[in-house]
Design an enzyme around this catalytic site. Sequence first.
Site, PDB file in Angstrom:
ATOM      1  N   GLY A  12     -67.312   8.273  31.876  1.00  0.00           N
ATOM      2  CA  GLY A  12     -67.318   9.206  32.998  1.00  0.00           C
ATOM      3  C   GLY A  12     -67.035   8.487  34.305  1.00  0.00           C
ATOM      4  N   ASP A  13     -66.882   9.262  35.372  1.00  0.00           N
ATOM      5  CA  ASP A  13     -66.674   8.735  36.730  1.00  0.00           C
ATOM      6  C   ASP A  13     -65.353   7.996  36.895  1.00  0.00           C
ATOM      7  OD1 ASP A  13     -69.299   9.569  37.730  1.00  0.00           O
ATOM      8  OD2 ASP A  13     -70.106   7.975  36.469  1.00  0.00           O
ATOM      9  N   GLY A  15     -62.400   9.429  37.585  1.00  0.00           N
ATOM     10  CA  GLY A  15     -61.521  10.063  38.556  1.00  0.00           C
ATOM     11  C   GLY A  15     -60.801  11.300  38.038  1.00  0.00           C
ATOM     12  N   GLY A  17     -61.494  14.338  38.655  1.00  0.00           N
ATOM     13  CA  GLY A  17     -61.334  15.309  39.728  1.00  0.00           C
ATOM     14  C   GLY A  17     -60.100  15.049  40.566  1.00  0.00           C
ATOM     15  N   ALA A  43     -71.552  18.100  36.041  1.00  0.00           N
ATOM     16  CA  ALA A  43     -70.306  17.401  36.361  1.00  0.00           C
ATOM     17  C   ALA A  43     -70.271  17.048  37.847  1.00  0.00           C
ATOM     18  CB  ALA A  43     -69.102  18.267  35.996  1.00  0.00           C
ATOM     19  N   HIS A  45     -67.173  15.786  39.990  1.00  0.00           N
ATOM     20  CA  HIS A  45     -65.771  15.388  40.109  1.00  0.00           C
ATOM     21  C   HIS A  45     -65.384  15.385  41.582  1.00  0.00           C
ATOM     22  CE1 HIS A  45     -65.024  16.942  35.729  1.00  0.00           C
ATOM     23  NE2 HIS A  45     -65.921  15.969  35.804  1.00  0.00           N
ATOM     24  N   HIS A 331     -58.154   3.840  40.859  1.00  0.00           N
ATOM     25  CA  HIS A 331     -58.755   2.670  41.502  1.00  0.00           C
ATOM     26  C   HIS A 331     -57.874   1.429  41.386  1.00  0.00           C
ATOM     27  CE1 HIS A 331     -62.108   5.458  41.017  1.00  0.00           C
ATOM     28  NE2 HIS A 331     -62.713   4.811  42.012  1.00  0.00           N
ATOM     29  N   LEU A 332     -56.580   1.633  41.342  1.00  0.00           N
ATOM     30  CA  LEU A 332     -55.669   0.490  41.308  1.00  0.00           C
ATOM     31  C   LEU A 332     -55.643  -0.252  42.639  1.00  0.00           C
ATOM     32  CD1 LEU A 332     -52.783   2.019  39.198  1.00  0.00           C
ATOM     33  CD2 LEU A 332     -54.097  -0.025  38.612  1.00  0.00           C
TER      34      LEU A 332
END
Length: 424
Positions: A12-13, A15, A17, A43, A45, A331-332
Amino acid sequence: MRHVIVADLGFGDAGKGTVVDWLCARGPEPVHAVVRFNGGAQAAHNVVAPDGRHHTFAQFGSGTFTPGVRTHLSRFMLVDPLALAAEAARLRALGVPDALDRLTVDRDALLTTPYHRAANRARETARGAARHGSCGMGIGETAAYALSHADAPRAGDCLSPARLRRRLAAVRDWYRDQFPGGEPVPDVADCADAFAAFGERVRLVGGEHLHRLLRTGNVVFEGAQGVLLDEWHGFHPYTTWSTTTFANAETLLAEAGGQDAVRLGVLRAYATRHGPGPFVTEDPALTAELPDPHNGTGRWQGAFRVGHLDAVALRYARDVTGGVDAVAVTHLDVARARSDLLCCRAYDIGGRRVDRLPAGPAGDLDRQAALTRRLMTARPVYTPLADPVAAVEEILEAPVVLRSYGPTAADKESALAASAAAPR
């Protein structure tokens, strides 16, 4: 038309959303509805609009900032009318006054009540130091109650006052019997009035409504939580009472005539986990150095933990879902700014190198618990992570079609968009 199913390949978490928001706001094809196919009000998101507005979507689809995009809560959702009303109020404050007007709810969706929520918190508190991890929203109790009670309240009951009150009273009595001396809960009459108001305000529909949605235009199926928390394939008992793979969405598509959909897996360029349970690549230094503005330590969930990319866990997620068609990596921007991120290529478990976890059929929780015990002793075998995108494509044997370098839709780069814009 190509529908898209969005599922998190981790804990989870990752991304989901922001990916759903991009698909609705800037994707290669217009999207007219988001369908939620698992989970409930737990949830979280997070979506940040280009103008800076931020909302943590729980029950409304994460495409709601885009005008005209509808939300449909399928029968696999656990609907919390009180939390839904509060979320609609927050969206109104952010300049989205018509979220409820764009919402439909399947009449067969289970209802989460204040009594389920109180039972959830009481049960988790009683576990003490052996907590499983929970959002404290009553999701597991809602699902468990429905398995043992044929009269579990459902959304359609909100249109039948006498039946609604009778079923709410049964849940209230069950809670009091299970947890004598538990936290106070609302009167049944007050709860029934609030739920009846929900039934009057929201459009409650049958399964044929989704079939029409799917024939009308492109739909994004938005999953909750992550594959590694799946009720059957996750690392028991640190899991959710929900099917977090693509399965529920594919069931809905099959019922509508077997329409096609792209299976889009979402993951971060590094790993995270919220709360207790095995996390082989956890790195306390990364946890300290990579705080997340929208995820922190919660009273019920526990700490937000950070670690390195885990090829073994990702292969397992791929295997239990039957594979993915495409991948979105978020998160790149973090990966670009750091040179110390690693990739776990295998586990060392008792001196034995393991690069693949067994992905058995659903239903054997004893097997999953045994796997959890093995993972608690596993140690990561790392290699440098020079190129997260290339590593993910190799691990999952699927193309990365969306790269996210920030929280807004404008921070995304997509091969899908480039392909759609090319001459035909």
